[in-house]
Design an enzyme around this catalytic site. Structure first.
Site, PDB file in Angstrom:
ATOM      1  N   LYS A  74       0.813  -1.226   0.000  1.00 44.40           N
ATOM      2  CA  LYS A  74       0.000   0.000   0.000  1.00 44.40           C
ATOM      3  C   LYS A  74       0.846   1.276   0.000  1.00 44.40           C
ATOM      4  O   LYS A  74       0.409   2.299  -0.512  1.00 44.40           O
ATOM      5  CB  LYS A  74      -0.947   0.019   1.208  1.00 44.40           C
ATOM      6  CG  LYS A  74      -2.159  -0.889   1.043  1.00 44.40           C
ATOM      7  CD  LYS A  74      -3.083  -0.784   2.250  1.00 44.40           C
ATOM      8  CE  LYS A  74      -4.412  -1.457   1.958  1.00 44.40           C
ATOM      9  NZ  LYS A  74      -5.381  -1.268   3.025  1.00 44.40           N
ATOM     10  N   ASP A 110     -10.335   3.114   1.608  1.00 38.02           N
ATOM     11  CA  ASP A 110     -10.581   2.607   2.968  1.00 38.02           C
ATOM     12  C   ASP A 110     -11.252   3.683   3.836  1.00 38.02           C
ATOM     13  O   ASP A 110     -12.107   3.363   4.665  1.00 38.02           O
ATOM     14  CB  ASP A 110      -9.259   2.206   3.641  1.00 38.02           C
ATOM     15  CG  ASP A 110      -8.760   0.847   3.181  1.00 38.02           C
ATOM     16  OD1 ASP A 110      -9.575   0.039   2.703  1.00 38.02           O
ATOM     17  OD2 ASP A 110      -7.543   0.593   3.297  1.00 38.02           O
TER      18      ASP A 110
HETATM   19  P1  NAP Z   1      -0.430  -2.349  10.076  1.00 35.08           P
HETATM   20  O1  NAP Z   1      -0.124  -1.239   9.130  1.00 35.08           O
HETATM   21  O2  NAP Z   1       0.559  -3.452  10.260  1.00 35.08           O
HETATM   22  O3  NAP Z   1      -0.733  -1.655  11.503  1.00 35.08           O
HETATM   23  C1  NAP Z   1      -1.120  -2.414  12.624  1.00 35.08           C
HETATM   24  C2  NAP Z   1      -1.129  -1.538  13.878  1.00 35.08           C
HETATM   25  O4  NAP Z   1      -1.525  -2.369  14.961  1.00 35.08           O
HETATM   26  C3  NAP Z   1       0.232  -0.978  14.239  1.00 35.08           C
HETATM   27  O5  NAP Z   1       0.071   0.242  14.926  1.00 35.08           O
HETATM   28  C4  NAP Z   1       0.775  -2.072  15.174  1.00 35.08           C
HETATM   29  O6  NAP Z   1       1.772  -1.620  16.057  1.00 35.08           O
HETATM   30  C5  NAP Z   1      -0.490  -2.390  15.940  1.00 35.08           C
HETATM   31  N1  NAP Z   1      -0.386  -3.711  16.574  1.00 35.08           N
HETATM   32  C6  NAP Z   1      -0.116  -4.886  15.977  1.00 35.08           C
HETATM   33  N2  NAP Z   1      -0.132  -5.878  16.878  1.00 35.08           N
HETATM   34  C7  NAP Z   1      -0.406  -5.286  18.079  1.00 35.08           C
HETATM   35  C8  NAP Z   1      -0.535  -5.791  19.406  1.00 35.08           C
HETATM   36  N3  NAP Z   1      -0.395  -7.095  19.682  1.00 35.08           N
HETATM   37  N4  NAP Z   1      -0.827  -4.916  20.387  1.00 35.08           N
HETATM   38  C9  NAP Z   1      -0.976  -3.595  20.117  1.00 35.08           C
HETATM   39  N5  NAP Z   1      -0.842  -3.067  18.883  1.00 35.08           N
HETATM   40  C10 NAP Z   1      -0.578  -3.904  17.894  1.00 35.08           C
HETATM   41  O7  NAP Z   1      -1.788  -3.076   9.661  1.00 35.08           O
HETATM   42  P2  NAP Z   1      -3.065  -2.385   8.981  1.00 35.08           P
HETATM   43  O8  NAP Z   1      -2.954  -2.465   7.512  1.00 35.08           O
HETATM   44  O9  NAP Z   1      -3.266  -1.066   9.630  1.00 35.08           O
HETATM   45  O10 NAP Z   1      -4.241  -3.407   9.395  1.00 35.08           O
HETATM   46  C11 NAP Z   1      -4.704  -3.487  10.725  1.00 35.08           C
HETATM   47  C12 NAP Z   1      -5.904  -4.436  10.767  1.00 35.08           C
HETATM   48  O11 NAP Z   1      -6.992  -3.855  10.064  1.00 35.08           O
HETATM   49  C13 NAP Z   1      -5.644  -5.795  10.097  1.00 35.08           C
HETATM   50  O12 NAP Z   1      -6.270  -6.801  10.860  1.00 35.08           O
HETATM   51  C14 NAP Z   1      -6.318  -5.669   8.761  1.00 35.08           C
HETATM   52  O13 NAP Z   1      -6.766  -6.922   8.255  1.00 35.08           O
HETATM   53  C15 NAP Z   1      -7.507  -4.788   9.127  1.00 35.08           C
HETATM   54  N6  NAP Z   1      -8.038  -4.033   7.979  1.00 35.08           N
HETATM   55  C16 NAP Z   1      -9.367  -4.172   7.700  1.00 35.08           C
HETATM   56  C17 NAP Z   1      -9.905  -3.454   6.652  1.00 35.08           C
HETATM   57  C18 NAP Z   1     -11.365  -3.603   6.328  1.00 35.08           C
HETATM   58  O14 NAP Z   1     -11.775  -3.205   5.234  1.00 35.08           O
HETATM   59  N7  NAP Z   1     -12.158  -4.126   7.232  1.00 35.08           N
HETATM   60  C19 NAP Z   1      -9.106  -2.586   5.886  1.00 35.08           C
HETATM   61  C20 NAP Z   1      -7.755  -2.465   6.217  1.00 35.08           C
HETATM   62  C21 NAP Z   1      -7.228  -3.196   7.278  1.00 35.08           C
HETATM   63  P3  NAP Z   1       3.311  -1.951  15.738  1.00 35.08           P
HETATM   64  O15 NAP Z   1       3.643  -1.134  14.517  1.00 35.08           O
HETATM   65  O16 NAP Z   1       4.014  -1.532  16.973  1.00 35.08           O
HETATM   66  O17 NAP Z   1       3.381  -3.429  15.459  1.00 35.08           O
END
Ligand code: NAP
Length: 286
Positions: A74, A110
Protein backbone atom coordinates in the site's frame (compact mmCIF):
# COMPACT_ATOMS: atom_id res chain seq x y z
CA UNK A 1 -16.51 8.90 -15.45
CA UNK A 2 -14.38 6.25 -17.28
CA UNK A 3 -15.36 5.34 -20.85
CA UNK A 4 -17.15 1.97 -21.06
CA UNK A 5 -15.13 -1.15 -21.98
CA UNK A 6 -16.19 -4.48 -23.43
CA UNK A 7 -14.03 -6.35 -20.88
CA UNK A 8 -12.67 -5.21 -17.51
CA UNK A 9 -9.31 -6.67 -16.47
CA UNK A 10 -9.20 -6.04 -12.72
CA UNK A 11 -7.23 -7.52 -9.88
CA UNK A 12 -5.54 -7.36 -6.51
CA UNK A 13 -1.85 -6.76 -5.94
CA UNK A 14 -0.34 -7.98 -2.68
CA UNK A 15 1.32 -10.89 -0.90
CA UNK A 16 0.17 -13.37 0.27
CA UNK A 17 -3.33 -13.37 -1.24
CA UNK A 18 -4.69 -16.88 -0.80
CA UNK A 19 -7.26 -15.79 1.85
CA UNK A 20 -8.46 -12.67 0.02
CA UNK A 21 -12.23 -12.12 -0.14
CA UNK A 22 -11.87 -9.45 -2.85
CA UNK A 23 -12.43 -11.76 -5.89
CA UNK A 24 -15.87 -12.85 -4.65
CA UNK A 25 -16.85 -9.21 -4.03
CA UNK A 26 -15.67 -7.89 -7.41
CA UNK A 27 -17.01 -10.84 -9.41
CA UNK A 28 -20.37 -10.17 -7.74
CA UNK A 29 -20.10 -6.49 -8.72
CA UNK A 30 -19.35 -7.42 -12.37
CA UNK A 31 -22.43 -9.69 -12.42
CA UNK A 32 -24.62 -7.08 -10.76
CA UNK A 33 -23.57 -4.39 -13.26
CA UNK A 34 -23.90 -6.75 -16.25
CA UNK A 35 -20.25 -6.21 -17.19
CA UNK A 36 -17.82 -8.70 -18.73
CA UNK A 37 -14.52 -8.95 -16.93
CA UNK A 38 -12.23 -10.72 -14.50
CA UNK A 39 -10.73 -10.03 -11.08
CA UNK A 40 -7.41 -11.81 -10.66
CA UNK A 41 -5.03 -12.20 -7.74
CA UNK A 42 -1.56 -10.88 -8.59
CA UNK A 43 0.86 -12.09 -5.94
CA UNK A 44 3.96 -9.91 -5.78
CA UNK A 45 6.37 -11.01 -3.02
CA UNK A 46 8.16 -8.01 -1.47
CA UNK A 47 11.57 -9.47 -2.35
CA UNK A 48 10.65 -9.38 -6.06
CA UNK A 49 10.10 -5.69 -6.92
CA UNK A 50 10.32 -6.55 -10.65
CA UNK A 51 6.94 -8.34 -10.40
CA UNK A 52 5.39 -5.25 -8.86
CA UNK A 53 6.93 -3.02 -11.50
CA UNK A 54 5.74 -5.27 -14.38
CA UNK A 55 2.15 -5.19 -13.09
CA UNK A 56 2.19 -1.41 -12.73
CA UNK A 57 3.53 -1.07 -16.27
CA UNK A 58 0.73 -3.36 -17.53
CA UNK A 59 -1.71 -1.02 -15.81
CA UNK A 60 -0.07 2.01 -17.40
CA UNK A 61 -0.28 0.40 -20.88
CA UNK A 62 -3.98 -0.39 -20.37
CA UNK A 63 -3.57 -4.18 -20.33
CA UNK A 64 -4.98 -4.13 -16.79
CA UNK A 65 -7.77 -1.60 -16.10
CA UNK A 66 -7.83 -1.45 -12.33
CA UNK A 67 -5.82 -2.78 -9.41
CA UNK A 68 -6.51 -2.94 -5.71
CA UNK A 69 -3.45 -2.91 -3.51
CA UNK A 70 -3.06 -4.62 -0.17
CA UNK A 71 -0.37 -5.61 2.34
CA UNK A 72 2.59 -5.20 1.90
CA UNK A 73 2.38 -2.80 -1.06
CA UNK A 74 0.00 0.00 0.00
CA UNK A 75 2.93 2.36 0.58
CA UNK A 76 5.52 0.53 -1.50
CA UNK A 77 3.82 1.45 -4.82
CA UNK A 78 3.80 5.21 -4.11
CA UNK A 79 7.12 6.00 -5.87
CA UNK A 80 5.75 4.53 -9.13
CA UNK A 81 2.57 6.62 -9.16
CA UNK A 82 2.17 9.90 -11.06
CA UNK A 83 -0.78 11.32 -9.11
CA UNK A 84 -2.69 10.77 -5.88
CA UNK A 85 -6.14 11.83 -4.74
CA UNK A 86 -6.06 14.23 -1.76
CA UNK A 87 -7.15 11.42 0.59
CA UNK A 88 -4.41 9.07 -0.61
CA UNK A 89 -1.79 11.82 -0.35
CA UNK A 90 -2.82 12.69 3.23
CA UNK A 91 -3.11 9.05 4.36
CA UNK A 92 0.17 8.15 2.67
CA UNK A 93 -1.11 4.84 1.31
CA UNK A 94 -3.22 3.65 -1.64
CA UNK A 95 -5.58 0.73 -2.16
CA UNK A 96 -6.95 1.58 -5.62
CA UNK A 97 -4.97 2.19 -8.82
CA UNK A 98 -5.90 3.06 -12.38
CA UNK A 99 -4.32 4.75 -15.42
CA UNK A 100 -5.47 7.90 -17.17
CA UNK A 101 -3.70 9.01 -20.35
CA UNK A 102 -0.66 6.91 -19.44
CA UNK A 103 -0.49 8.37 -15.91
CA UNK A 104 -0.85 6.10 -12.90
CA UNK A 105 -3.31 7.31 -10.26
CA UNK A 106 -3.78 6.13 -6.69
CA UNK A 107 -6.71 6.55 -4.31
CA UNK A 108 -7.51 5.32 -0.82
CA UNK A 109 -11.09 4.08 -0.53
CA UNK A 110 -10.58 2.61 2.97
CA UNK A 111 -11.37 6.01 4.49
CA UNK A 112 -14.79 6.58 2.84
CA UNK A 113 -15.46 2.83 3.10
CA UNK A 114 -15.04 3.00 6.88
CA UNK A 115 -17.26 6.06 7.22
CA UNK A 116 -19.93 4.52 5.01
CA UNK A 117 -20.07 1.37 7.13
CA UNK A 118 -19.99 3.30 10.41
CA UNK A 119 -23.12 5.14 9.25
CA UNK A 120 -24.69 1.92 7.95
CA UNK A 121 -24.36 0.34 11.43
CA UNK A 122 -24.90 3.27 13.77
CA UNK A 123 -27.30 5.41 11.71
CA UNK A 124 -27.89 9.09 12.45
CA UNK A 125 -25.74 8.87 15.59
CA UNK A 126 -22.69 8.46 13.32
CA UNK A 127 -23.69 11.44 11.15
CA UNK A 128 -22.77 13.79 14.01
CA UNK A 129 -19.17 14.14 15.16
CA UNK A 130 -18.24 12.60 18.50
CA UNK A 131 -15.04 11.52 20.24
CA UNK A 132 -13.34 8.36 18.97
CA UNK A 133 -10.56 6.22 20.43
CA UNK A 134 -8.63 4.46 17.66
CA UNK A 135 -6.51 1.48 18.73
CA UNK A 136 -3.40 1.10 16.55
CA UNK A 137 -1.54 3.58 14.37
CA UNK A 138 -0.70 1.62 11.20
CA UNK A 139 -2.01 1.97 7.65
CA UNK A 140 -5.66 1.19 8.39
CA UNK A 141 -5.64 3.51 11.42
CA UNK A 142 -4.40 6.34 9.18
CA UNK A 143 -7.41 5.86 6.88
CA UNK A 144 -9.84 5.68 9.82
CA UNK A 145 -8.39 8.76 11.54
CA UNK A 146 -8.39 10.69 8.25
CA UNK A 147 -12.08 9.82 7.73
CA UNK A 148 -13.07 10.77 11.29
CA UNK A 149 -11.12 14.05 11.42
CA UNK A 150 -12.55 15.11 8.06
CA UNK A 151 -16.03 14.35 9.39
CA UNK A 152 -15.31 16.67 12.35
CA UNK A 153 -14.68 14.03 15.03
CA UNK A 154 -12.21 14.44 17.91
CA UNK A 155 -9.82 11.50 17.81
CA UNK A 156 -7.47 9.87 20.31
CA UNK A 157 -5.00 7.32 18.95
CA UNK A 158 -3.58 4.67 21.31
CA UNK A 159 -0.52 2.80 20.09
CA UNK A 160 2.09 0.63 21.76
CA UNK A 161 4.71 2.81 20.03
CA UNK A 162 3.60 6.28 21.09
CA UNK A 163 5.80 7.93 18.45
CA UNK A 164 3.74 6.18 15.74
CA UNK A 165 0.53 7.71 17.14
CA UNK A 166 2.20 11.10 17.51
CA UNK A 167 3.35 11.22 13.89
CA UNK A 168 -0.02 9.94 12.65
CA UNK A 169 -1.86 12.70 14.53
CA UNK A 170 0.60 15.41 13.47
CA UNK A 171 0.32 14.43 9.79
CA UNK A 172 -3.45 14.02 9.62
CA UNK A 173 -4.54 16.85 11.92
CA UNK A 174 -2.88 19.25 9.49
CA UNK A 175 -5.08 17.99 6.62
CA UNK A 176 -8.42 18.40 8.40
CA UNK A 177 -10.67 21.52 8.31
CA UNK A 178 -8.90 24.86 8.73
CA UNK A 179 -11.31 26.91 10.84
CA UNK A 180 -12.73 24.25 13.16
CA UNK A 181 -9.81 21.86 13.12
CA UNK A 182 -10.74 18.85 15.27
CA UNK A 183 -7.92 17.62 17.48
CA UNK A 184 -6.07 14.30 17.23
CA UNK A 185 -4.27 13.22 20.41
CA UNK A 186 -1.81 10.35 20.91
CA UNK A 187 -2.27 8.12 23.96
CA UNK A 188 0.06 5.54 25.50
CA UNK A 189 -1.29 2.01 24.88
CA UNK A 190 -1.43 1.24 28.64
CA UNK A 191 -3.91 4.11 29.17
CA UNK A 192 -6.46 3.07 26.51
CA UNK A 193 -9.08 1.91 29.02
CA UNK A 194 -8.71 5.03 31.21
CA UNK A 195 -9.26 7.80 28.65
CA UNK A 196 -11.00 10.88 30.06
CA UNK A 197 -13.39 12.17 28.93
CA UNK A 198 -14.48 8.70 27.78
CA UNK A 199 -14.76 8.04 24.03
CA UNK A 200 -18.11 7.57 22.30
CA UNK A 201 -16.63 5.20 19.72
CA UNK A 202 -13.79 2.66 20.04
CA UNK A 203 -12.25 1.43 16.78
CA UNK A 204 -9.86 -1.51 16.65
CA UNK A 205 -7.36 -0.83 13.86
CA UNK A 206 -4.85 -3.44 15.03
CA UNK A 207 -4.81 -7.06 13.82
CA UNK A 208 -5.36 -8.24 17.41
CA UNK A 209 -8.17 -10.82 17.46
CA UNK A 210 -7.76 -11.81 13.82
CA UNK A 211 -7.55 -15.51 12.87
CA UNK A 212 -5.49 -17.55 13.71
CA UNK A 213 -5.49 -15.81 17.13
CA UNK A 214 -9.21 -15.21 17.73
CA UNK A 215 -8.81 -15.54 21.52
CA UNK A 216 -7.02 -12.17 21.83
CA UNK A 217 -8.56 -8.73 22.21
CA UNK A 218 -7.07 -5.23 22.09
CA UNK A 219 -9.27 -4.29 25.08
CA UNK A 220 -7.71 -5.27 28.43
CA UNK A 221 -9.51 -8.13 30.16
CA UNK A 222 -11.49 -7.03 33.21
CA UNK A 223 -11.66 -3.34 32.19
CA UNK A 224 -15.13 -1.90 31.64
CA UNK A 225 -15.97 -0.06 28.44
CA UNK A 226 -17.32 3.50 28.72
CA UNK A 227 -21.04 2.98 29.31
CA UNK A 228 -22.21 4.86 26.18
CA UNK A 229 -19.55 3.55 23.80
CA UNK A 230 -20.06 1.91 20.43
CA UNK A 231 -17.43 -0.42 19.04
CA UNK A 232 -16.13 -0.99 15.53
CA UNK A 233 -13.59 -3.76 14.84
CA UNK A 234 -11.81 -3.55 11.48
CA UNK A 235 -11.13 -7.27 11.83
CA UNK A 236 -13.89 -9.40 10.22
CA UNK A 237 -12.36 -12.89 10.45
CA UNK A 238 -13.74 -14.28 12.73
CA UNK A 239 -17.07 -12.48 12.24
CA UNK A 240 -17.51 -12.15 16.01
CA UNK A 241 -14.11 -11.24 17.36
CA UNK A 242 -13.24 -11.44 21.04
CA UNK A 243 -13.61 -7.63 21.18
CA UNK A 244 -17.14 -7.85 19.79
CA UNK A 245 -17.97 -10.60 22.28
CA UNK A 246 -16.79 -8.32 25.11
CA UNK A 247 -18.95 -5.49 23.71
CA UNK A 248 -22.01 -7.71 23.46
CA UNK A 249 -21.58 -8.92 27.05
CA UNK A 250 -21.48 -5.24 28.08
CA UNK A 251 -24.66 -4.60 26.04
CA UNK A 252 -22.94 -2.17 23.66
CA UNK A 253 -23.63 -1.77 19.92
CA UNK A 254 -20.73 -3.21 17.89
CA UNK A 255 -19.82 -4.07 14.31
CA UNK A 256 -17.04 -5.90 12.49
CA UNK A 257 -15.12 -4.65 9.44
CA UNK A 258 -16.78 -6.74 6.72
CA UNK A 259 -18.96 -3.83 5.60
CA UNK A 260 -15.90 -1.58 5.37
CA UNK A 261 -14.18 -4.15 3.17
CA UNK A 262 -17.25 -4.35 0.94
CA UNK A 263 -17.68 -0.57 0.77
CA UNK A 264 -14.03 0.15 -0.11
CA UNK A 265 -14.26 -2.53 -2.83
CA UNK A 266 -17.48 -1.02 -4.22
CA UNK A 267 -15.94 2.46 -4.33
CA UNK A 268 -12.89 1.13 -6.20
CA UNK A 269 -15.14 -0.74 -8.64
CA UNK A 270 -17.16 2.41 -9.22
CA UNK A 271 -13.94 4.31 -9.97
CA UNK A 272 -12.90 1.74 -12.62
CA UNK A 273 -16.25 1.05 -14.28
CA UNK A 274 -18.58 3.96 -13.46
CA UNK A 275 -21.15 1.46 -12.11
CA UNK A 276 -22.60 2.50 -8.73
CA UNK A 277 -23.45 -0.33 -6.37
CA UNK A 278 -26.13 -0.46 -3.66
CA UNK A 279 -23.58 -1.91 -1.24
CA UNK A 280 -25.88 -2.46 1.72
CA UNK A 281 -28.40 -4.53 -0.25
CA UNK A 282 -25.89 -6.44 -2.31
CA UNK A 283 -23.62 -7.79 0.35
CA UNK A 284 -24.46 -10.17 3.12
CA UNK A 285 -22.42 -9.75 6.25
CA UNK A 286 -20.79 -12.97 7.53
P1 NAP B 1 -0.43 -2.35 10.08
O1 NAP B 1 -0.12 -1.24 9.13
O2 NAP B 1 0.56 -3.45 10.26
O3 NAP B 1 -0.73 -1.66 11.50
C1 NAP B 1 -1.12 -2.41 12.62
C2 NAP B 1 -1.13 -1.54 13.88
O4 NAP B 1 -1.53 -2.37 14.96
C3 NAP B 1 0.23 -0.98 14.24
O5 NAP B 1 0.07 0.24 14.93
C4 NAP B 1 0.77 -2.07 15.17
O6 NAP B 1 1.77 -1.62 16.06
C5 NAP B 1 -0.49 -2.39 15.94
N1 NAP B 1 -0.39 -3.71 16.57
C6 NAP B 1 -0.12 -4.89 15.98
N2 NAP B 1 -0.13 -5.88 16.88
C7 NAP B 1 -0.41 -5.29 18.08
C8 NAP B 1 -0.53 -5.79 19.41
N3 NAP B 1 -0.39 -7.09 19.68
N4 NAP B 1 -0.83 -4.92 20.39
C9 NAP B 1 -0.98 -3.60 20.12
N5 NAP B 1 -0.84 -3.07 18.88
C10 NAP B 1 -0.58 -3.90 17.89
O7 NAP B 1 -1.79 -3.08 9.66
P2 NAP B 1 -3.06 -2.39 8.98
O8 NAP B 1 -2.95 -2.47 7.51
O9 NAP B 1 -3.27 -1.07 9.63
O10 NAP B 1 -4.24 -3.41 9.40
C11 NAP B 1 -4.70 -3.49 10.72
C12 NAP B 1 -5.90 -4.44 10.77
O11 NAP B 1 -6.99 -3.85 10.06
C13 NAP B 1 -5.64 -5.80 10.10
O12 NAP B 1 -6.27 -6.80 10.86
C14 NAP B 1 -6.32 -5.67 8.76
O13 NAP B 1 -6.77 -6.92 8.25
C15 NAP B 1 -7.51 -4.79 9.13
N6 NAP B 1 -8.04 -4.03 7.98
C16 NAP B 1 -9.37 -4.17 7.70
C17 NAP B 1 -9.91 -3.45 6.65
C18 NAP B 1 -11.37 -3.60 6.33
O14 NAP B 1 -11.77 -3.21 5.23
N7 NAP B 1 -12.16 -4.13 7.23
C19 NAP B 1 -9.11 -2.59 5.89
C20 NAP B 1 -7.75 -2.46 6.22
C21 NAP B 1 -7.23 -3.20 7.28
P3 NAP B 1 3.31 -1.95 15.74
O15 NAP B 1 3.64 -1.13 14.52
O16 NAP B 1 4.01 -1.53 16.97
O17 NAP B 1 3.38 -3.43 15.46
Amino acid sequence: MPSPRTFYALGLLGYPLSHSRSPELHRGFLRHCGLAGEYRLYEAPPERPETLRALLEALRRGEIHGLNVTIPHKQRVLPWLDALTPAAAAIGAVNTLWAENGRLWGDNTDAPGFLHDLRAHFGVWAERPHHALVLGAGGAARAVVYALLHAGWRVTVAARRLAQAQSLCAALEATAGQATRPPCRPLPWAQRAALAPPPDLIVNATPVGMAPHPESSPWPAGEAFPSQARLYDLVYNPAETRLLQQAHVAGLPAANGWGMLAAQAALAFQRWTGCTLPVDNLLQKP
